[in-house]
Motif scaffolding. Structure first.
Motif, short mmCIF file in Angstrom:
data_model
loop_
_atom_site.label_atom_id
_atom_site.label_comp_id
_atom_site.label_asym_id
_atom_site.label_seq_id
_atom_site.Cartn_x
_atom_site.Cartn_y
_atom_site.Cartn_z
N TRP A 190 -4.34 -0.97 2.49
CA TRP A 190 -4.80 -1.37 1.16
C TRP A 190 -6.28 -1.60 1.09
O TRP A 190 -6.85 -1.72 0.03
N ASN A 191 -6.94 -1.64 2.27
CA ASN A 191 -8.40 -1.73 2.24
C ASN A 191 -9.04 -0.46 1.69
O ASN A 191 -10.20 -0.45 1.33
N TYR A 192 -8.28 0.61 1.66
CA TYR A 192 -8.89 1.91 1.30
C TYR A 192 -8.47 2.41 -0.07
O TYR A 192 -8.87 3.48 -0.48
N ASP A 236 -5.84 -3.03 10.46
CA ASP A 236 -6.51 -2.02 9.64
C ASP A 236 -5.57 -1.53 8.55
O ASP A 236 -5.21 -0.36 8.51
N ASP A 273 0.87 -0.33 7.63
CA ASP A 273 0.34 -1.70 7.53
C ASP A 273 0.97 -2.60 8.57
O ASP A 273 0.32 -3.46 9.15
N ASP A 315 -2.61 -10.41 -3.45
CA ASP A 315 -2.17 -9.04 -3.72
C ASP A 315 -1.49 -8.97 -5.07
O ASP A 315 -0.77 -9.88 -5.45
N SER A 359 0.85 -1.18 0.00
CA SER A 359 0.00 0.00 0.00
C SER A 359 0.89 1.23 0.00
O SER A 359 2.10 1.13 -0.05
N THR A 397 -3.07 -11.59 1.84
CA THR A 397 -4.20 -11.29 0.97
C THR A 397 -3.73 -11.50 -0.45
O THR A 397 -2.57 -11.28 -0.75
#
Ligand code: HEM
Ligand SMILES: [Cu+2]
Lengths: 565, 198
Positions: A562-564, A559, A553, B9, A547, B7
């Motif tokens: 890369w979730n965002y 949290d 990270d 990725d 990210s 994940t």
């Protein structure tokens, strides 16, 4: 805090144990530095050499301000005054601004993109040495009185060296040759470094560091460096022409033979204007890294920031002739350059709004880097506003060549660029040396600098509006200029004191500063994941990023960023 | 807190980046182009502005033959690299030698042209604006040809002494990028100086 980062070690097994080096002899150390191709050492050498020139250029500024503090002053002669402003301008732009930014770029770009070194390490060393040689060549013109092959006279043609001042008849001796050669050499060095930075950003990123995950700093250095070879090359070409004129008697800028002084102006400003953005974009780059960390928020509007930077890069290449409104280019050209200049305020405005939005609602920590960044934000805004005023051709006709212009561009050069350079020092000093800079001295430095800056450059607008021309070595009393000039000079001295405090802080903290650890600011970019100072190979194992904020990270696995995205 | 959740990725995709030699050369070419642009602009700006003779019309002749030589040298260099990629070192050497010869012919042609201009027509860089802009622009290009030729000759020596194999094809690619650029610049110089300027 430092420990939370070493969480990385379980993932990527980065070896952070500092290596104890045996004590070296002075000559060995010197040999190490002179022959190094390590991007960090080269970066530090760049920074050191521009600090030397910052002090020299500062002394020249003070000499000018002493001379102008009161009317009819005889502190220096008219000739010396001319030499002072020429050397001051040239030094500040070419031997302070450019090298310091390249220094930070050299140091930071490979670390931030997770690379071991620059793309072309040897070219990097070559570029540094040739730039540095250029800088010293300029001052070589001082040596030896008026003897020594005519070297004794420093250049006195102004930093833009308008034709025909540089013609043989008006500038006998070799001062102008020193000027030309030194700019030519440092220009070659700049192009080499810029090429290197572009190749590094494009070709050396660690796995996962896609273009849209690069730290904004890397993006901005990509844009700035691309601008360097589009803008500095024309200057190199113009310098070659000038040398030909002076040495072999060609007629590029020789009006007697049909040549044109206006052509020199165009060529100079095709370089000169983008140069301002070449200097200011790295300042933006520092702001982009520092403001989020000290507001504890991710930067607002990353894609908009990238787009705005690229936009600024492009537009700035098409506005150069706003320095030439008074030449009489004709209405069509004037209108074009008025509007292209004004358009540049759009992407610039976007950036300012994004920084404000990043600060907005954040948990702000006013450590020295953040203080200087906030100063930068306000001062840059004001400089932009006077800039828009000057972009209106009729207004420029009134004020060009007056102290209003000097005040405007120092607002950018000092209020924005120099302030962010200071911020960058406070922010990355712990990384480079392993020690913190003193916060107490930092606060003194900041407040004195702010006071001195505003005293000098706010009030400098006023004699400008009252008609005081620039580049005059003295003036008559009774025109309402005296009090302002005195205040301006006092401000300059305060800034000088502030800068000395800063230099003292650098030296003192290098030996006595508090130990910093790897990640003193609890930051998010890769350079903070390795030891301080980083080992010569930067990272024990190549980092892998997922990210825009790799260390976030790791510190917040529940949290991740890369979730965002 | 110590492991990154696995994940799926995109970083798992193979991570390939552009080659730094190519990018570096591309940057160099952009920088060089900017220099050439300035010289070309100066040439065009001063076209017909000289205060005295000789004028281009009186003294310039179209260098058709040398131009053909220079442009075809791009082709021979291309074939040299193709040969190298297929490990045909003999072909590589032959085509490279042809490139060097063609480039040298171009340079000799320029030299003869200058000799004539200087000693017969009396045009030097000091004579007038035409001389100033002509020698500087054509000379700048010729300098690039010389630099390119030196590098090609170095490559040829390595080739003849058996130090080159297909592993080096990539470096030859970067070098030929430069050579093609020099050729492309000549097209512009030719058009501006010999076609428009006459
Ligand atoms: C911090 C304190 C500084 C002071 C007090 C100062 C003062 C001055 C003064 C008095 C002049 C001459 C104006 C004239 O008579 O025309 C000048 C010119 C100039 N300054 Fe500064 N300056 C400072 C910093 C800087 C910095 C950091 C830069 C660039 C990064 C810079 C760039 C220039 C340039 C380009 C000129 C124009 C020179 C010329 O006219 O040829 N200055 N400055
Ligand atoms: Cu400008």
């Amino acid at each position: 805090m430092a420990d939370s980062v070493s969480g990385l070690s379980s993932v990527e097994a980065i070896d952070l144990t500092p290596v104890e080096k045996p004590r070296q002899l002075f000559l060995e150390v010197l040999y190490d530095w002179v022959t190094t191709v390590d991007h960090k050492k080269i970066g530090l050498m760049y920074i050191a050499y521009s600090l030397i020139f910052l002090v020299i250029g500062g002394i020249e500024a003070i000499v000018m301000r002493i001379q102008l503090a009161v009317p009819h002053n005889t502190f220096v002669s008219p000739q010396v005054f001319n030499r002072m402003f020429t050397l001051h301008g040239t030094t500040m732009v070419f031997f302070v601004g450019m090298p310091i930014l390249f220094g930070f770029g050299n140091y930071l770009v490979p670390l931030m993109i997770g690379a071991r070194d620059m793309a072309f390490p040897r070219l990097n060393a070559f570029s540094f040495w040739i730039s540095a040689f250029g800088g010293f060549l300029l001052y070589y013109s001082f040596i030896g009185g008026s003897g020594l092959y005519g070297a004794g006279s420093a250049p006195d043609v102004g930093w833009f060296a308008y034709a025909p001042l540089t013609a043989r008849v008006f500038s006998p001796g070799h001062s102008t040759d020193y000027w030309t050669l030194s700019i030519l050499l440092s220009g070659i060095g700049s192009i080499g470094t810029a090429l290197n930075i572009v190749a590094t950003v494009i070709c050396m990123r660690c796995p996962g560091m896609k273009l849209n995950r690069m730290p904004l700093l890397a993006w901005l250095y990509l844009v700035t460096s691309s601008m360097v070879f589009i803008a500095v090359s024309p200057l190199t070409a113009a310098q070659i022409m000038l040398m030909l004129d002076r040495y072999v008697g060609s007629h590029f800028f020789d009006a007697q033979a049909g040549g044109s002084a206006i052509l020199w102006m165009h060529f100079f400003w095709i370089f000169g204007h983008p140069e301002v953005y070449i200097l200011v974009l790295p300042a933006f780059a520092f702001a982009n890294e520092i403001i989020p960390v000290f507001s504890r928020k991710a930067i607002f509007g990353y894609p908009a920031m990238v787009a705005a930077s690229v936009g600024i890069g492009f537009i700035s290449l098409s506005v150069w002739a706003h320095h030439m409104f008074a030449v009489g280019m004709g209405a069509g050209a004037n209108v074009f350059f008025v509007f292209s200049t004004m358009i540049i305020s759009v992407p610039t405005g976007i950036k300012i709004f994004n920084w404000l939005a990043t600060i907005w609602g954040g948990k702000i920590r006013f450590a020295s880097p953040m203080l200087f960044s906030v100063g930068f934000l306000f001062q840059f805004l004001v400089a932009g506003l006077t800039g828009i005023m000057l972009s209106v051709a009729p207004f420029d006709w009134q004020l060009t060549g007056s102290y209003f212009v000097v005040a405007h561009f120092h607002y950018v050069l000092v209020g924005a660029i120099l302030f962010m350079i200071f911020a960058a020092f406070y922010y990355w000093f712990p990384k480079a040396t392993g020690r913190m800079m003193s916060e107490r001295l930092g606060k003194w430095h900041f407040w004195l600098m702010v006071i001195g800056f505003h005293l000098t450059f706010d009030f400098m607008h006023i004699p400008g509006l009252l008609g005081m021309p620039r580049r005059i070595y003295t003036y008559e009393p009774g025109r309402g200029w005296e009090i302002w000039n005195l205040l301006v000079s006092i401000g300059a001295v305060i800034q000088a004191i502030a800068t000395l405090i800063f230099v003292y802080n650098l030296v003192h903290s290098y030996y006595k500063g508090e130990k910093a650890g790897n990640d003193p600011w609890d930051a998010w970019t890769l350079e903070w994941s390795t030891a301080s100072p980083p080992p010569s190979y930067n990272f024990a194992t190549t980092p892998i990023v997922h990210s825009r904020r790799p260390l976030w990270d790791i510190k917040h696995p529940e949290d991740p960023d890369w979730n965002y995205e | 807190m110590s492991t990154i959740p696995i994940t799926p990725d995109p970083a798992d995709e193979p991570w390939v980046l552009p080659d730094r030699g190519t990018i570096g050369m591309a940057c160099l070419i952009i920088a060089e182009s900017a220099i050439f642009v300035i010289f070309v602009v100066a040439y065009i700006f001063y076209m017909g502005q000289g205060l005295g003779g000789p004028t281009p019309k009186q003294v310039l002749e179209l260098p058709i033959f040398t131009t053909i030589c220079l442009l075809s040298s791009s082709l021979t260099l291309h074939w040299a690299v193709v040969g190298l990629r297929k490990s045909k070192i003999g072909a590589f050497n032959a085509w490279l030698a042809a490139t060097v010869v063609l480039g040298a012919i171009f340079l000799i042609g320029t030299g003869m042209e200058w000799y004539h201009l200087i000693y017969v027509d009396g045009l030097t860089i000091q004579t007038n604006l035409f001389g100033t802009t002509f020698y500087s622009l054509v000379g700048l290009h010729a300098t690039h040809v010389i630099v390119g030729l030196l590098m090609l000759i170095a490559a040829l020596i390595f080739g003849l002494t058996g130090h080159v194999d297909e592993k080096h094809a990539h470096r030859m690619d970067v070098l030929s990028l430069y050579w093609h650029f020099v050729d492309a610049v000549w097209v512009i110089v030719f058009t501006v100086v010999y076609v428009l300027g006459r």
